[in-house]
Design a protein around this motif. Structure first.
Motif, PDB file in Angstrom:
ATOM      1  N   GLU A  18      -7.489  32.001  11.742  1.00 42.01           N
ATOM      2  CA  GLU A  18      -6.572  33.049  11.305  1.00 42.01           C
ATOM      3  C   GLU A  18      -6.536  34.198  12.308  1.00 42.01           C
ATOM      4  OE1 GLU A  18      -6.032  34.375   6.989  1.00 42.01           O
ATOM      5  OE2 GLU A  18      -7.314  35.962   7.829  1.00 42.01           O
ATOM      6  N   HIS A  63      -6.848  40.969   7.190  1.00 38.06           N
ATOM      7  CA  HIS A  63      -7.728  39.911   7.710  1.00 38.06           C
ATOM      8  C   HIS A  63      -9.188  40.273   7.483  1.00 38.06           C
ATOM      9  CE1 HIS A  63      -9.533  36.982  10.412  1.00 38.06           C
ATOM     10  NE2 HIS A  63     -10.128  37.983  11.040  1.00 38.06           N
ATOM     11  N   PHE A  78      -1.199  33.029   5.933  1.00 41.21           N
ATOM     12  CA  PHE A  78      -1.064  34.464   6.145  1.00 41.21           C
ATOM     13  C   PHE A  78      -0.461  34.799   7.510  1.00 41.21           C
ATOM     14  CE2 PHE A  78      -3.483  38.448   7.462  1.00 41.21           C
ATOM     15  CZ  PHE A  78      -2.480  39.304   7.018  1.00 41.21           C
ATOM     16  N   ALA A  82       3.044  36.676   8.192  1.00 40.97           N
ATOM     17  CA  ALA A  82       2.993  37.899   8.995  1.00 40.97           C
ATOM     18  C   ALA A  82       4.010  37.857  10.128  1.00 40.97           C
ATOM     19  CB  ALA A  82       1.586  38.085   9.563  1.00 40.97           C
ATOM     20  N   PHE A 123       2.381  42.890   1.418  1.00 44.45           N
ATOM     21  CA  PHE A 123       1.153  42.295   1.933  1.00 44.45           C
ATOM     22  C   PHE A 123      -0.079  42.836   1.221  1.00 44.45           C
ATOM     23  CE2 PHE A 123       3.843  40.782   5.338  1.00 44.45           C
ATOM     24  CZ  PHE A 123       3.272  39.558   5.633  1.00 44.45           C
ATOM     25  N   LEU A 126      -0.229  40.583  -1.608  1.00 44.45           N
ATOM     26  CA  LEU A 126      -0.749  39.294  -1.113  1.00 44.45           C
ATOM     27  C   LEU A 126      -2.268  39.323  -1.042  1.00 44.45           C
ATOM     28  CD1 LEU A 126       0.599  37.313   1.952  1.00 44.45           C
ATOM     29  CD2 LEU A 126      -1.826  37.795   1.757  1.00 44.45           C
ATOM     30  N   ALA A 127      -2.816  40.372  -0.431  1.00 42.14           N
ATOM     31  CA  ALA A 127      -4.262  40.447  -0.249  1.00 42.14           C
ATOM     32  C   ALA A 127      -4.995  40.585  -1.579  1.00 42.14           C
ATOM     33  CB  ALA A 127      -4.605  41.627   0.665  1.00 42.14           C
ATOM     34  N   ALA A 130      -4.862  37.256  -3.437  1.00 42.64           N
ATOM     35  CA  ALA A 130      -5.717  36.243  -2.816  1.00 42.64           C
ATOM     36  C   ALA A 130      -7.194  36.506  -3.091  1.00 42.64           C
ATOM     37  CB  ALA A 130      -5.466  36.204  -1.313  1.00 42.64           C
ATOM     38  N   GLY A 431       5.092  38.081  -1.483  1.00 43.87           N
ATOM     39  CA  GLY A 431       3.696  38.373  -1.165  1.00 43.87           C
ATOM     40  C   GLY A 431       2.765  37.819  -2.228  1.00 43.87           C
ATOM     41  N   ILE A 434       2.491  33.919  -1.792  1.00 43.89           N
ATOM     42  CA  ILE A 434       1.547  33.502  -0.745  1.00 43.89           C
ATOM     43  C   ILE A 434       0.117  33.814  -1.174  1.00 43.89           C
ATOM     44  CG2 ILE A 434       0.829  33.879   1.632  1.00 43.89           C
ATOM     45  CD1 ILE A 434       3.370  32.297   1.429  1.00 43.89           C
ATOM     46  N   GLY A 435      -0.089  34.954  -1.847  1.00 45.31           N
ATOM     47  CA  GLY A 435      -1.422  35.283  -2.340  1.00 45.31           C
ATOM     48  C   GLY A 435      -1.943  34.253  -3.322  1.00 45.31           C
ATOM     49  N   LEU A 438      -2.910  31.132  -1.434  1.00 49.69           N
ATOM     50  CA  LEU A 438      -4.211  31.317  -0.801  1.00 49.69           C
ATOM     51  C   LEU A 438      -5.332  31.182  -1.820  1.00 49.69           C
ATOM     52  CD1 LEU A 438      -3.475  34.303   1.624  1.00 49.69           C
ATOM     53  CD2 LEU A 438      -3.945  31.939   2.250  1.00 49.69           C
TER      54      LEU A 438
END
Length: 476
Positions: A18, A63, A78, A82, A123, A126-127, A130, A431, A434-435, A438
Motif C-alpha cells: 500500500e 495509511h 485504498f 486515492a 476518505f 473510509l478510514a 475500515a 468512501g 470502500i471502507g 476493506l
C-alpha cells in the motif's frame, strides 16, 4: 505509545505494498499538477500546490492509521480510490471555479476547494469504517430494518425532495443537502445480501415454471417484483433513470450470484424492458431521454446539446489527448459541456488525457472490481460473499452506466462517476463502500489478547444490538 497499543491488544503492522502504491499515486498527481499549472502560467512551475499537499498528507495519515491498527486488509483498494479522487481534485481545480461556490463557516469555497473538503470527508469515512467495522452481524441481523430505512429515505425524497436538473433527487435538511439515492444503494445491497444468503438454498433448488421461464417459488418471487416496482417508481417520481438502472442491475447480478439460475435474470430483464416500454409510452421525460440517445442532432441546440458537445470533446482528445489544462472547458464564460463537473467528467478527462487516459481510468475501476470479487471469493460465508459482491458492483456498474451514457452507448443518466464527479453524497457513500470492502477483507489482527473485559464502547454496542433486535423482530 507502542507499549500502550500492545497492552490494548493492537499490533501495528506495516503495509508495504500500500505504501509503495501510494508513493506512485503521489508522484503521478504531482506530475499532473505541475503539467496543469505550467500550461496555465505559460512557464514550467508547480504553482500553488497547497490543495494537493493537503490531500497527500491526508492519504499518508490514513495509511498510518491502517498501519497502527494492525488490520490485515487489502492493500490495493485504498491506493486505487486515492488515485481516482486525486484525478478528481486535478480536474475540479482545472475547471471554471464558479461552477459551484458554497459558503462554509463564513468562507466562500469554489469548486476545487469544495471538492477537496468532500474528498477528505469521504476518505475519513473510509478510514473510520475500515478500522472500526470488525463484525458484520449488525448488518446481516437487521435486514428488514435496513429495508425499512431505505423505503423511508425514498418516501422522504418523494415527498420533500427538490428538483435539480429535471430530477427529484436532492433532500434538504436544515443547512444540509444531499442525495439519499446514494445511501439507498448501499442499504439495498445490505438487505439483498442478507435476504439472498438466508434463502439461497431454496432459491437455487426450488422453482415454478411460467411459460418458458423458470421462476422462484411465489413467496420468494415477491422481492423481485418489489425491486421491479421500486425501479419503476424511481423513474416515475424522481425521473432518475440512472438510479433505477443501477438498483435493478445490482439486484439481478446478486440474484444470479446467489442462485446461478440464468432464467431468473432473464425474467427480471424481461420485466424491466416491459416496464420501460410502458413508461416510454406514458411519460414524456422517458421519451426525451431515449430520443436524445437515438438522435441528439434532432435538437442540437436544445435537449441534445450536452451529448453532442461530449462527442466533440472525445474527437478533440483523440488517442493521446490535448494535455491537462489544454482542453476546452468553456467558451467564454459558458462551459463547453453543461454539467461538466458532474455528469460529463469522463468526457472532460477523455478530451485532455485522450483515449489512452480514458482507458486507464476505466482500468482503475476494473482493479476495484478484481479486488472486490477476490474479497468475495475468499469470504467465510454466503452473506459476506454476497455483500462484498454487491458493494463492488455498486461502484463498477455505476461507473459503467455513466461512462456508457457519455459515450452514447446507453441513454444519458444522472448518476455520478465514483470518486471523480463533484458531489458530497457520492464521495461520502463511496468512501463507506470502500471502507466496508476493506473491513470485509480483514484477516484479523495477529495474536489477539483473549478474555479482555468489554469496554464502554463495546457495552454501548451491545445495548444498541439489543434495541435493534427488538425493532427487527417487530418488522419481520
Amino acid at each position: 505509545m507502542t507499549l500502550a497499543l500492545y497492552r490494548s491488544g493492537i499490533r501495528p503492522r506495516p503495509r508495504w505494498l500500500e505504501l509503495r502504491l501510494l508513493l506512485v499515486v503521489g508522484v503521478a498527481l504531482v506530475v499532473g499538477w505541475i503539467s496543469l499549472e505550467s500550461f496555465r502560467a505559460g512557464v514550467l512551475g508547480p504553482g500553488d500546490m497547497s490543495l494537493l499537499v493537503i490531500y497527500l498528507v491526508a492519504l499518508g495519515l490514513i495509511h498510518l492509521a491502517l498501519v497502527v491498527t494492525g488490520r490485515r486488509m487489502d492493500e490495493i483498494l485504498f491506493p486505487t480510490a486515492a488515485l481516482l479522487a486525486g484525478i478528481s481534485l486535478l480536474l475540479m481545480n482545472r475547471l471554471p471555479q464558479d461552477l459551484v461556490v458554497q459558503s462554509v463557516a463564513g468562507l466562500e469555497l469554489p469548486l476545487g476547494r469544495l471538492q477537496l473538503v468532500w474528498i477528505l470527508l469521504g476518505f475519513t469515512v473510509l478510514a473510520v469504517t475500515a478500522v472500526l467495522v470488525r463484525s458484520d452481524g449488525w448488518l446481516r441481523r437487521y435486514k428488514y430494518t435496513w429495508a425499512a430505512a431505505g423505503i423511508a429515505l425514498l418516501l422522504l425524497v418523494f415527498a420533500f425532495g427538490s428538483v435539480v436538473g429535471g430530477a427529484r433527487l436532492t433532500l434538504h435538511i436544515g443547512p444540509f443537502a444531499g442525495q439519499p439515492s446514494e445511501l439507498l444503494k448501499v442499504i439495498l445491497v445490505v438487505f439483498l445480501a442478507a435476504y439472498l444468503a438466508e434463502n439461497r438454498a431454496l432459491l437455487a433448488t426450488s422453482s415454478t415454471r411460467v411459460g418458458t421461464f423458470t421462476l422462484p417459488p411465489l413467496p420468494y418471487l415477491l422481492p423481485m417484483l418489489a425491486m421491479w416496482g421500486l425501479a419503476l417508481a424511481i423513474v416515475i417520481v424522481q425521473r432518475d433513470l440512472g438510479a433505477a438502472l443501477l438498483y435493478f442491475l445490482v439486484f439481478l447480478s446478486l440474484l444470479y450470484v446467489a442462485t446461478r439460475r440464468i432464467s431468473y435474470v432473464l425474467f427480471g430483464i424481461a420485466l424491466f424492458l416491459a416496464g420501460g416500454a410502458l413508461l416510454y409510452v406514458l411519460f414524456t421525460h422517458v421519451q426525451d431521454r431515449i430520443n436524445i440517445w437515438i438522435d441528439p442532432f434532432a435538437d442540437a441546440q436544445g435537449a441534445g446539446y450536452q451529448v453532442i458537445r461530449a462527442m466533440y470533446a472525445y474527437g478533440r482528445g483523440g488517442i493521446l489527448g490535448t494535455g491537462l489544462g489544454a482542453g476546452l472547458p468553456s467558451v467564454g464564460d459558458v462551459p463547453s459541456i453543461p454539467a461538466i463537473h458532474t455528469d460529463f467528467v469522463f468526457a472532460a478527462l477523455a478530451e485532455e488525457l485522450g483515449m489512452l487516459g480514458a482507458l486507464a481510468i476505466l482500468g482503475m475501476y476494473l482493479v476495484i472490481a478484481e479486488r472486490g470479487f477476490r474479497i468475495a471469493s475468499s469470504a467465510a460465508d454466503d452473506f459476506r460473499a454476497l455483500l462484498a459482491t454487491g458493494l463492488t458492483l455498486v461502484i463498477v456498474i455505476q461507473a459503467a452506466i455513466i461512462c456508457a451514457g457519455n459515450l452514447r452507448v446507453l441513454p444519458l443518466t444522472g448518476v455520478t462517476l465514483p470518486f471523480i464527479s463533484y458531489g458530497g453524497s457520492s464521495l461520502l457513500v463511496n468512501g463507506a463502500v470502500i471502507g466496508l470492502l476493506l473491513a470485509l477483507s480483514d484477516r484479523g489482527t495477529e495474536h489477539k489478547e483473549p478474555g479482555l473485559r468489554p469496554n464502554v464502547v463495546q457495552r454501548a454496542a451491545q445495548r444498541a444490538r439489543n434495541v435493534g433486535g427488538r425493532i427487527e423482530e417487530a418488522l419481520s
